[in-house]
Design a protein around this motif. Structure first.
Motif, PDB file in Angstrom:
ATOM      1  N   ARG A   1       0.867  -1.186   0.000  1.00 43.74           N
ATOM      2  CA  ARG A   1       0.000   0.000   0.000  1.00 43.74           C
ATOM      3  C   ARG A   1       0.897   1.226   0.000  1.00 43.74           C
ATOM      4  NH1 ARG A   1      -4.376  -1.890   4.684  1.00 43.74           N
ATOM      5  NH2 ARG A   1      -4.862  -3.867   3.670  1.00 43.74           N
TER       6      ARG A   1
ATOM      7  N   ARG B   1       3.404  -5.261  12.884  1.00 45.81           N
ATOM      8  CA  ARG B   1       2.773  -4.713  14.096  1.00 45.81           C
ATOM      9  C   ARG B   1       2.903  -5.695  15.248  1.00 45.81           C
ATOM     10  NH1 ARG B   1      -1.656  -1.166  12.750  1.00 45.81           N
ATOM     11  NH2 ARG B   1      -0.715  -0.124  10.977  1.00 45.81           N
TER      12      ARG B   1
ATOM     13  N   GLU C   1       1.255   4.004   1.319  1.00 44.31           N
ATOM     14  CA  GLU C   1       0.811   4.856   2.427  1.00 44.31           C
ATOM     15  C   GLU C   1       1.915   5.802   2.819  1.00 44.31           C
ATOM     16  OE1 GLU C   1      -1.717   3.444   5.451  1.00 44.31           O
ATOM     17  OE2 GLU C   1      -1.314   1.365   4.945  1.00 44.31           O
TER      18      GLU C   1
ATOM     19  N   ARG D   1     -14.293  -0.071   9.305  1.00 45.03           N
ATOM     20  CA  ARG D   1     -13.202  -0.646   8.518  1.00 45.03           C
ATOM     21  C   ARG D   1     -13.161  -0.042   7.105  1.00 45.03           C
ATOM     22  NH1 ARG D   1      -9.895  -3.264  10.669  1.00 45.03           N
ATOM     23  NH2 ARG D   1      -9.325  -4.555   8.925  1.00 45.03           N
TER      24      ARG D   1
ATOM     25  N   SER E   1      -3.893  -1.078  16.375  1.00 41.92           N
ATOM     26  CA  SER E   1      -4.645  -2.134  15.703  1.00 41.92           C
ATOM     27  C   SER E   1      -3.699  -3.240  15.246  1.00 41.92           C
ATOM     28  CB  SER E   1      -5.381  -1.528  14.503  1.00 41.92           C
ATOM     29  OG  SER E   1      -5.814  -2.566  13.661  1.00 41.92           O
ATOM     30  N   LEU E   2      -3.914  -4.435  15.786  1.00 44.02           N
ATOM     31  CA  LEU E   2      -3.072  -5.577  15.394  1.00 44.02           C
ATOM     32  C   LEU E   2      -3.662  -6.283  14.185  1.00 44.02           C
ATOM     33  CD1 LEU E   2      -2.376  -7.146  18.898  1.00 44.02           C
ATOM     34  CD2 LEU E   2      -0.864  -5.675  17.570  1.00 44.02           C
ATOM     35  N   GLY E   3      -4.972  -6.264  14.116  1.00 40.20           N
ATOM     36  CA  GLY E   3      -5.609  -6.961  12.998  1.00 40.20           C
ATOM     37  C   GLY E   3      -7.097  -6.747  13.040  1.00 40.20           C
TER      38      GLY E   3
ATOM     39  N   TYR F   1       3.920   0.491   6.803  1.00 42.84           N
ATOM     40  CA  TYR F   1       4.901   0.308   5.744  1.00 42.84           C
ATOM     41  C   TYR F   1       4.198   0.269   4.391  1.00 42.84           C
ATOM     42  CZ  TYR F   1       7.694  -1.054   9.732  1.00 42.84           C
ATOM     43  OH  TYR F   1       8.337  -1.056  10.932  1.00 42.84           O
TER      44      TYR F   1
ATOM     45  N   GLY G   1       4.905   1.620  12.427  1.00 40.18           N
ATOM     46  CA  GLY G   1       3.930   0.534  12.250  1.00 40.18           C
ATOM     47  C   GLY G   1       3.201   0.567  10.916  1.00 40.18           C
TER      48      GLY G   1
ATOM     49  N   GLN H   1       1.156  -9.916   6.130  1.00 33.87           N
ATOM     50  CA  GLN H   1      -0.069 -10.193   6.887  1.00 33.87           C
ATOM     51  C   GLN H   1      -0.223 -11.696   7.042  1.00 33.87           C
ATOM     52  OE1 GLN H   1      -3.520  -8.400   4.995  1.00 33.87           O
ATOM     53  NE2 GLN H   1      -3.371  -6.586   6.278  1.00 33.87           N
TER      54      GLN H   1
END
Ligand code: AMP
Length: 436
Positions: free
Chosen positions: A126, A325, A128, A273, A295-297, A135, A133, A140
């Motif tokens: 992505r 993360r 971003e 979300r 947020s971990l997931g 990247y 935290g 994932q």
């Protein structure tokens, strides 16, 4: 001729770096990545999840259709590629669910007994703004259950996610499950009408992004991070008050299961979300830091995705965790890893001993006893320096004479005592000394 200084400057200028927002995963990082994957595998495979890996590239349209053109990860952050011979654009996958649903349809998995349970572990991309935290290429771990709309799918995904986080060493009390339902297309439409009405009334108190969002992707106003919008968000209508009877019963049933299973949750009306494909249940697993929530997931149900991308009416539920993360939070919370260190080292002098060393090392590998070596260095002192640096307990020393006599010298590094041992007794002898 260029001076040494000029050359160094030139080399510095010409040296390459990882692209912005991307990183090398080094040996010490892999200890975490491997640990995280092993734990996930043990837990999810027990429940019948099978591993899947889809390509890093997919047709871009899969994401524009499936995830949504107006979502941040597709509309703004997707890496697009135009290659020879391709009709449209290819995209570096920004997320894992749409490709898996594509594979589910393409491979006819809907003809198999349902549901299909799959997990994945891999890189996503992505574009971003890089920050802590966050990247541009990240790993994932994710899991999907496709094919049934029964509440058991959500319960399973949420329960296993929690067990997985606990297995990584996060304390039960630190893990928060945020939960919401965003209903189905029918009840969400009623809610969105009310939300728009409310935001229009408060038009002056919101940021310019939210003024745009309320037109293009209204639910996203609820997760605006601009402080200016907080009071308006606080007073916004709650989607749970607008759920239709079926969505309401579905959500109530989930809450009952979670209560029965002692899985605490927090209802969060602002949790929507970022991806368009979610229907009904959405959730996020967070850790509470003093300053903010991490947020971990997260994940949720996506009952229309297969229909949107492949005209197959099959519902699904999934979750995805950010591996970096998880790793960063494990480190923060003192869950460190160290590479296993050998307790034994092998040094040699001369060509015959060097050759024989390869065979000796193989004996150790087969017995799973870690042994250090530095066969590239012919100098004995350099080899011993390495053994010293590792702080090993024993050093095996092999020279020309020992090879001829089929013997080896074993040195106890604590006492400094040396003794000769027959070459075919190395393994039992070292096992005895290491109490293996
Ligand atoms: P999502 O795929 O957006 O639902 O995100 C699921 C999880 O992936 C998040 O909770 C993060 O842990 C992780 N994640 C998402 N985006 C990034 C990123 N840019 N860098 C690192 N981790 C990310």
């Amino acid at each position: 001729m260029a001076s040494e200084k000029e050359l160094t400057q030139k080399t510095r200028k010409q040296s390459f770096q990882t692209p912005r927002g991307m990183k090398d995963i080094l040996a010490e990082d892999w200890l975490y990545y491997d640990f995280i994957l092993q734990n996930a595998k043990k837990i999810f495979e027990f429940y019948g999840f099978k591993r899947i890996e889809t390509p890093l590239l997919e047709e871009a349209e899969l994401f524009t259709k499936g995830v949504g053109k107006k979502t941040e990860i597709v509309g703004k952050e997707m890496y697009l590629l135009k290659t020879k011979g391709e009709q449209g654009f290819l995209a570096l996958r920004p997320e894992g669910t749409a490709p898996i649903v594509r594979a589910y349809i393409e491979k006819g998995m809907f003809n198999l007994p349902q549901p299909i349970k799959l997990y994945y572990f891999g890189s996503f991309f992505r574009h971003e703004k890089p920050q802590a935290g966050r990247y541009r290429q990240f790993y994932q771990f994710g899991a999907e259950i496709i094919g049934e709309d029964d509440i058991a799918s959500e319960v399973k995904i949420i329960m296993l996610s929690k067990i997985f986080l606990e297995s990584l060493g996060f304390a039960k009390k630190d893990i928060f499950l945020l939960l919401n339902s965003i209903g189905c297309s029918k009840c969400r439409a009623v809610y969105i009408r009310e939300l728009k009405k409310y935001y229009r009334k408060n038009n002056k108190q919101i940021c310019s992004d939210c003024r745009r969002r309320i037109q293009e992707n209204p639910l996203r106003v609820l997760d605006c991070k601009n402080e200016k919008c907080y009071p308006v968000k606080e007073g916004a209508p709650f989607i749970l008050d607008y759920l239709c009877t079926e969505c309401n019963n579905h959500f109530k049933s989930l809450l009952e299961y979670l209560e029965y299973l002692n899985i605490p949750y927090i209802l969060d009306k602002t949790l929507v979300r970022g991806l368009d494909y979610y229907t009904r249940t959405v959730f996020e697993f967070c850790l509470d830091d003093e300053k903010s929530k991490i947020s971990l997931g997260g994940g949720g149900r996506y009952d229309k995705l297969a229909e949107i991308i492949g005209r197959v009416k099959k519902p699904g539920v999934g979750v995805a965790f950010g591996v970096e993360r998880l790793m960063e939070e494990m480190i923060q919370r003192g869950k460190g890893f160290k590479s296993a260190k050998p307790e034994v080292f092998l040094v040699y002098i001369g060509e015959a001993a060097k050759k024989m060393s390869f065979k000796i090392l193989e004996q150790f590998r087969k017995e799973k006893i870690l042994i250090g070596e530095n066969l590239e260095k012919n100098n004995l002192r350099a080899q011993l320096k390495n053994a010293d640096r590792l702080g090993v307990k024993y050093v095996f020393m092999l020279g020309q004479q020992e090879v001829l006599d089929e013997m080896i010298i074993l040195k106890d590094m604590n006492s400094g005592l040396q003794e000769l041992i027959p070459l075919d007794k190395i393994i039992p002898e070292i096992k005895k000394r290491l109490n293996k």
